[in-house]
Motif scaffolding. Structure first.
Motif, PDB file in Angstrom:
ATOM      1  N   UNK A  62       1.954   6.555   2.039  1.00  0.00           N
ATOM      2  CA  UNK A  62       0.882   5.326   2.395  1.00  0.00           C
ATOM      3  C   UNK A  62      -0.421   5.769   1.693  1.00  0.00           C
ATOM      4  N   UNK A  63      -1.085   4.731   1.259  1.00  0.00           N
ATOM      5  CA  UNK A  63      -2.415   4.704   0.755  1.00  0.00           C
ATOM      6  C   UNK A  63      -3.234   5.467   1.575  1.00  0.00           C
ATOM      7  N   UNK A  64      -4.312   6.214   1.457  1.00  0.00           N
ATOM      8  CA  UNK A  64      -5.121   6.753   2.225  1.00  0.00           C
ATOM      9  C   UNK A  64      -6.641   5.962   2.465  1.00  0.00           C
ATOM     10  N   UNK A  65      -6.641   4.770   1.360  1.00  0.00           N
ATOM     11  CA  UNK A  65      -7.707   3.823   1.271  1.00  0.00           C
ATOM     12  C   UNK A  65      -7.257   2.590   0.607  1.00  0.00           C
ATOM     13  N   UNK A  71       0.957  -1.216  -0.001  1.00  0.00           N
ATOM     14  CA  UNK A  71       0.075   0.058  -0.001  1.00  0.00           C
ATOM     15  C   UNK A  71       0.858   1.290  -0.168  1.00  0.00           C
ATOM     16  N   UNK A  72       2.051   1.296  -0.913  1.00  0.00           N
ATOM     17  CA  UNK A  72       2.794   2.294  -0.796  1.00  0.00           C
ATOM     18  C   UNK A  72       3.092   2.977  -2.038  1.00  0.00           C
ATOM     19  N   UNK A  92       1.166  17.020  -3.990  1.00  0.00           N
ATOM     20  CA  UNK A  92      -0.202  16.658  -4.637  1.00  0.00           C
ATOM     21  C   UNK A  92      -0.609  15.265  -4.334  1.00  0.00           C
ATOM     22  N   UNK A  93      -0.144  14.983  -3.014  1.00  0.00           N
ATOM     23  CA  UNK A  93      -0.250  13.172  -2.499  1.00  0.00           C
ATOM     24  C   UNK A  93      -1.914  12.900  -2.380  1.00  0.00           C
ATOM     25  N   UNK A  94      -2.622  13.901  -1.695  1.00  0.00           N
ATOM     26  CA  UNK A  94      -4.045  13.588  -1.454  1.00  0.00           C
ATOM     27  C   UNK A  94      -4.901  13.467  -2.530  1.00  0.00           C
ATOM     28  N   UNK A  95      -4.669  14.127  -3.358  1.00  0.00           N
ATOM     29  CA  UNK A  95      -5.350  14.030  -4.553  1.00  0.00           C
ATOM     30  C   UNK A  95      -5.216  12.574  -5.194  1.00  0.00           C
ATOM     31  N   UNK A  96      -3.874  11.961  -5.309  1.00  0.00           N
ATOM     32  CA  UNK A  96      -3.633  10.779  -5.750  1.00  0.00           C
ATOM     33  C   UNK A  96      -3.794   9.572  -4.700  1.00  0.00           C
ATOM     34  N   UNK A  97      -4.657   9.998  -3.746  1.00  0.00           N
ATOM     35  CA  UNK A  97      -4.847   8.835  -2.623  1.00  0.00           C
ATOM     36  C   UNK A  97      -3.699   8.453  -1.762  1.00  0.00           C
ATOM     37  N   UNK A  98      -2.866   9.285  -1.507  1.00  0.00           N
ATOM     38  CA  UNK A  98      -1.657   8.965  -0.549  1.00  0.00           C
ATOM     39  C   UNK A  98      -1.657   9.996   0.255  1.00  0.00           C
TER      40      UNK A  98
END
Length: 217
Positions: free
Chosen positions: A86-89, A45-46, A177-183
């Motif tokens: 790390x993935x947020x989901x 998940x990374x 821009x990590x959170x927009x990519x799911x991380x």
């Protein structure tokens, strides 16, 4: 060098020689070790963001401005900096991608084996998502396994390393821009060669004695 000797000799570098650059073949070998890190049910998940030039390192180092300024030089003077994300989901797309890669790599003797692996992995994801309700923490633990692989791998290649949690996670997530990519960012690791001014290189390593941390049944 044996792994025990590497574990005893490696340490957290506090200052880097900005004039020295890690050879490309060496960083490639280290990243291959990192890519092959273990994870629970092969969940992987990374994501790892590698900065090797001045502009890239400066972007990462912005997250250390202010309250974490003591880490800026470690990021700017190192040869390479890696952001462990790390993935947020755990999305369906990732589960499908991992399963497809396992199939392409020849891990399944038949469709039944493939279905069994998929069911097992989803079972762990669902357990942490719905029952234990700690799926984010569970995924972060897998990323820390990768961190351990990197630190020992760096030592095996004669590289110095500094793992850091001292940075502004939100600022770095926004910068990349990590959170927009799911991380989301978890750890930043500087890599390179120690400076002669690194005080920590001269200090003895300190760990609790074996009888304190080991119990034999």
């Amino acid at each position: 060098m044996q792994l025990t000797a590497l574990a005893k000799s490696r340490y957290t570098t506090k200052a880097y020689d900005a004039s020295r650059k890690i050879p490309q073949e060496t960083i490639h070998e280290l990243l291959e070790q990192l890519r092959h890190s273990p994870s629970s049910v092969n969940s992987q998940p990374w994501h790892f963001i590698v900065a090797s030039d001045e502009q890239g390192k400066a972007r990462v180092a912005r997250s250390a401005e202010g309250g974490f300024a003591y880490n800026e030089a470690k990021m700017l003077n190192a040869s390479h900096v890696i952001v462990f994300c790390t993935r947020t989901e755990m999305p369906e797309s990732h589960l499908h991608a991992v399963l497809a890669q396992e199939e392409a790599d020849g891990r399944f003797a038949n469709d039944e084996a493939k279905a069994g692996q998929d069911k097992t992995r989803r079972g762990y994801v669902d357990m942490h998502k719905f029952d234990q309700k700690d799926v984010q923490h569970w995924m972060e633990k897998q990323t820390y396994l990768a961190l351990g692989t990197l630190l020992l791998g760096a030592a095996s290649l004669g590289l110095d390393a500094t793992p850091m949690e001292g940075f502004d996670f939100k600022k770095l997530d926004e910068e990349l821009g990590l959170r927009d990519k799911g991380f989301t960012s978890l750890v930043v690791v500087s890599l390179g060669y120690r400076s002669d001014s690194d005080f920590n290189a001269k200090l003895p390593k300190s760990r609790l004695p074996a009888e304190t941390v080991l119990t034999f049944l």
